[in-house]
Motif scaffolding. Structure first.
Motif, PDB file in Angstrom:
ATOM      1  N   MET A  22       0.813  -1.208   0.000  1.00 46.40           N
ATOM      2  CA  MET A  22       0.000   0.000   0.000  1.00 46.40           C
ATOM      3  C   MET A  22       0.849   1.260   0.000  1.00 46.40           C
ATOM      4  SD  MET A  22      -2.818  -1.301  -0.375  1.00 46.40           S
ATOM      5  CE  MET A  22      -3.495   0.342  -0.588  1.00 46.40           C
ATOM      6  N   ALA A  23       2.069   1.198   0.527  1.00 47.04           N
ATOM      7  CA  ALA A  23       2.959   2.357   0.476  1.00 47.04           C
ATOM      8  C   ALA A  23       3.318   2.681  -0.967  1.00 47.04           C
ATOM      9  CB  ALA A  23       4.218   2.086   1.294  1.00 47.04           C
ATOM     10  N   ARG A  24       3.612   1.640  -1.754  1.00 45.81           N
ATOM     11  CA  ARG A  24       3.915   1.880  -3.172  1.00 45.81           C
ATOM     12  C   ARG A  24       2.686   2.388  -3.913  1.00 45.81           C
ATOM     13  NH1 ARG A  24       6.465  -2.364  -7.661  1.00 45.81           N
ATOM     14  NH2 ARG A  24       5.901  -1.096  -9.490  1.00 45.81           N
ATOM     15  N   VAL A  25       1.527   1.768  -3.660  1.00 48.53           N
ATOM     16  CA  VAL A  25       0.300   2.215  -4.328  1.00 48.53           C
ATOM     17  C   VAL A  25      -0.042   3.639  -3.912  1.00 48.53           C
ATOM     18  CG1 VAL A  25      -2.178   1.786  -4.563  1.00 48.53           C
ATOM     19  CG2 VAL A  25      -0.576  -0.140  -4.564  1.00 48.53           C
ATOM     20  N   GLY A  26       0.065   3.922  -2.608  1.00 51.77           N
ATOM     21  CA  GLY A  26      -0.262   5.250  -2.108  1.00 51.77           C
ATOM     22  C   GLY A  26       0.678   6.325  -2.604  1.00 51.77           C
ATOM     23  N   SER A  27       1.931   5.969  -2.917  1.00 49.12           N
ATOM     24  CA  SER A  27       2.868   6.969  -3.434  1.00 49.12           C
ATOM     25  C   SER A  27       2.496   7.397  -4.852  1.00 49.12           C
ATOM     26  CB  SER A  27       4.292   6.400  -3.421  1.00 49.12           C
ATOM     27  OG  SER A  27       4.439   5.357  -4.380  1.00 49.12           O
ATOM     28  N   LYS A  28       1.793   6.538  -5.585  1.00 50.98           N
ATOM     29  CA  LYS A  28       1.379   6.853  -6.949  1.00 50.98           C
ATOM     30  C   LYS A  28      -0.060   7.359  -7.016  1.00 50.98           C
ATOM     31  CE  LYS A  28       5.302   5.476  -8.563  1.00 50.98           C
ATOM     32  NZ  LYS A  28       6.283   6.498  -9.020  1.00 50.98           N
ATOM     33  N   ILE A  29      -0.896   6.897  -6.077  1.00 54.97           N
ATOM     34  CA  ILE A  29      -2.311   7.281  -6.065  1.00 54.97           C
ATOM     35  C   ILE A  29      -2.626   7.869  -4.691  1.00 54.97           C
ATOM     36  CG2 ILE A  29      -4.671   6.504  -6.535  1.00 54.97           C
ATOM     37  CD1 ILE A  29      -3.503   4.042  -7.881  1.00 54.97           C
ATOM     38  N   PRO A  30      -2.435   9.165  -4.491  1.00 58.44           N
ATOM     39  CA  PRO A  30      -2.661   9.759  -3.165  1.00 58.44           C
ATOM     40  C   PRO A  30      -4.086   9.570  -2.655  1.00 58.44           C
ATOM     41  CG  PRO A  30      -1.430  11.266  -4.579  1.00 58.44           C
ATOM     42  CD  PRO A  30      -1.885  10.138  -5.451  1.00 58.44           C
ATOM     43  N   ASP A  31      -5.072   9.480  -3.557  1.00 55.23           N
ATOM     44  CA  ASP A  31      -6.456   9.316  -3.126  1.00 55.23           C
ATOM     45  C   ASP A  31      -6.703   7.974  -2.452  1.00 55.23           C
ATOM     46  OD1 ASP A  31      -7.002  11.785  -4.118  1.00 55.23           O
ATOM     47  OD2 ASP A  31      -7.994  11.104  -5.941  1.00 55.23           O
ATOM     48  N   MET A  32      -5.765   7.051  -2.569  1.00 56.50           N
ATOM     49  CA  MET A  32      -5.936   5.742  -1.937  1.00 56.50           C
ATOM     50  C   MET A  32      -6.078   5.879  -0.422  1.00 56.50           C
ATOM     51  SD  MET A  32      -6.363   2.553  -2.407  1.00 56.50           S
ATOM     52  CE  MET A  32      -5.951   2.484  -4.165  1.00 56.50           C
ATOM     53  N   ALA A  33      -5.422   6.883   0.165  1.00 55.53           N
ATOM     54  CA  ALA A  33      -5.520   7.090   1.614  1.00 55.53           C
ATOM     55  C   ALA A  33      -6.943   7.448   2.025  1.00 55.53           C
ATOM     56  CB  ALA A  33      -4.552   8.184   2.055  1.00 55.53           C
ATOM     57  N   GLN A  34      -7.719   8.067   1.130  1.00 59.00           N
ATOM     58  CA  GLN A  34      -9.110   8.399   1.434  1.00 59.00           C
ATOM     59  C   GLN A  34     -10.026   7.201   1.241  1.00 59.00           C
ATOM     60  OE1 GLN A  34      -9.304  11.385   2.721  1.00 59.00           O
ATOM     61  NE2 GLN A  34      -7.154  11.710   2.146  1.00 59.00           N
ATOM     62  N   LEU A  35      -9.644   6.294   0.365  1.00 57.07           N
ATOM     63  CA  LEU A  35     -10.468   5.123   0.075  1.00 57.07           C
ATOM     64  C   LEU A  35     -10.262   3.993   1.083  1.00 57.07           C
ATOM     65  CD1 LEU A  35     -12.416   3.651  -1.883  1.00 57.07           C
ATOM     66  CD2 LEU A  35     -10.401   2.967  -3.212  1.00 57.07           C
ATOM     67  N   MET A  36      -9.056   3.892   1.639  1.00 58.77           N
ATOM     68  CA  MET A  36      -8.707   2.752   2.488  1.00 58.77           C
ATOM     69  C   MET A  36      -9.609   2.579   3.710  1.00 58.77           C
ATOM     70  SD  MET A  36      -6.570   0.849   1.152  1.00 58.77           S
ATOM     71  CE  MET A  36      -6.340  -0.204   2.585  1.00 58.77           C
ATOM     72  N   PRO A  37     -10.059   3.653   4.398  1.00 57.09           N
ATOM     73  CA  PRO A  37     -10.936   3.417   5.555  1.00 57.09           C
ATOM     74  C   PRO A  37     -12.200   2.634   5.209  1.00 57.09           C
ATOM     75  CG  PRO A  37     -10.093   5.649   5.605  1.00 57.09           C
ATOM     76  CD  PRO A  37      -9.682   5.070   4.292  1.00 57.09           C
ATOM     77  N   PHE A  38     -12.758   2.861   4.028  1.00 60.61           N
ATOM     78  CA  PHE A  38     -13.962   2.140   3.627  1.00 60.61           C
ATOM     79  C   PHE A  38     -13.641   0.673   3.318  1.00 60.61           C
ATOM     80  CE2 PHE A  38     -14.443   6.609   2.447  1.00 60.61           C
ATOM     81  CZ  PHE A  38     -15.620   6.931   3.117  1.00 60.61           C
ATOM     82  N   LEU A  39     -12.520   0.445   2.648  1.00 63.79           N
ATOM     83  CA  LEU A  39     -12.122  -0.928   2.345  1.00 63.79           C
ATOM     84  C   LEU A  39     -11.803  -1.702   3.625  1.00 63.79           C
ATOM     85  CD1 LEU A  39      -9.797  -0.315  -0.765  1.00 63.79           C
ATOM     86  CD2 LEU A  39     -12.210  -0.979  -0.738  1.00 63.79           C
TER      87      LEU A  39
END
Length: 315
Positions: free
Chosen positions: A208-225
């Protein structure tokens, strides 16, 4: 007076190209850099060298995680008390909603220790993955200013959450004793269970660190997942009772729920700490599954993160 004209020295001519049109040996930049011991700045090291660099910075990882944990509640009046109060309050809310209103405690012995153990162990995984998602994108200043193996960041955040869990485990022991759960030799099984869970959490955090470094919006989506994942991990209910022979749940759904890595580690901790949670409530080959998830996530996540090492902090 006579004026003397000094002819400037001749400019060295570049060596002519070879007859086949290729650049001469003097223009082979790679060979020139190798001859002088130079390397590309920020280039990804070999996997073995990367592991060596990460191990060499183990003291930094430990100090960084401890400092982050200390600073986490530095502005609160109760300070580090919130390290224990936060998961306890979450457990109280879940007990009221699921245990009282939805009556998921029916048929589950020692429901309060059962629930609190699930909440604490799940929080360890949830917080590790959330912190890992922001490990690179939330620390760009550090990443761009210093040269170090970037995997140190997600690993240190997971270590921080492990330290947080150990504080919570002290409160859990008090709860177990207060509700009549006696100390047992099986409590030592919590050590290998937490070790395997830490490896799993660190691997997923690096992915997720690699994904989050490329897609900053992932940090907003992760709480729901993560919230969806929690509801399928048996934190507030017993998967064993839900998928039993008298249940209407399809067998394949029960198999998926029992193979869920979060549920595997939660069940192992309950088995280690709660006397009434016996081996019949565990899925088959549970330790093999726990080890398998730890190796797949830990090694796979580490390699996946390492492959993008030279891209972190750029762009």
């Amino acid at each position: 007076m006579s004026q003397v004209l000094h002819t400037p020295p001749p400019t060295p001519q570049a060596p002519a190209a070879a007859p086949d049109g290729t650049a001469p040996a003097g223009h082979d930049l790679a060979a020139l850099a190798a001859r002088h011991g130079l390397s590309v700045s920020g280039a990804r090291p070999s996997l073995r060298e990367y592991v060596r660099q990460l191990w060499a910075r183990r003291h930094f990882i430990g100090a960084f995680s401890t400092a982050k944990l200390t600073a986490q509640y530095s502005q609160a009046k109760l300070g580090q008390v919130w390290q224990v109060m936060t998961p306890l309050l979450n457990a109280a809310v879940y007990y009221f909603i699921f245990g009282v209103l939805m009556n998921t405690k029916r048929g589950v012995e020692d429901y309060v220790p059962f629930l609190v153990t699930g909440v604490f162990v799940w929080t360890f995984t949830q917080s590790s993955i959330m912190a890992g998602t922001r490990a690179i994108s939330g620390n760009l200043g550090l990443v761009r200013a210093l040269h170090f193996p970037r995997a140190a960041l997600p690993v240190s955040f997971c270590l921080q959450q492990l330290q947080q869990l150990l504080f919570s485990m002290a409160a859990l022991v008090v709860i177990l004793l207060a509700f009549g759960v006696p100390p047992a030799a099986s409590w030592v099984l919590a050590v290998p269970a937490l070790t395997l869970q830490f490896l799993f959490n660190a691997g997923v955090a690096m992915v997720m660190a690699r994904v989050g470094s490329k897609i900053p919006d992932m940090a907003q989506l992760m709480p729901f997942l993560l919230r969806t994942w929690m509801y399928g991990s048996g934190v507030m209910f017993s998967i064993h009772h839900m998928t039993g022979p008298d249940s209407d749940v399809p067998s394949w759904v029960g198999t998926l729920l029992q193979a869920n890595p979060a549920a595997v580690y939660i069940d192992l901790m309950r088995f280690a700490l709660i006397d009434s949670f016996d081996g019949s409530m565990l899925p088959d080959h549970v330790w093999a599954m726990a080890l398998g998830w730890a190796l797949v996530a830990g090694i796979g996540g580490f390699i996946y993160f390492w492959k993008a090492e030279e891209t972190y902090g750029r762009g």
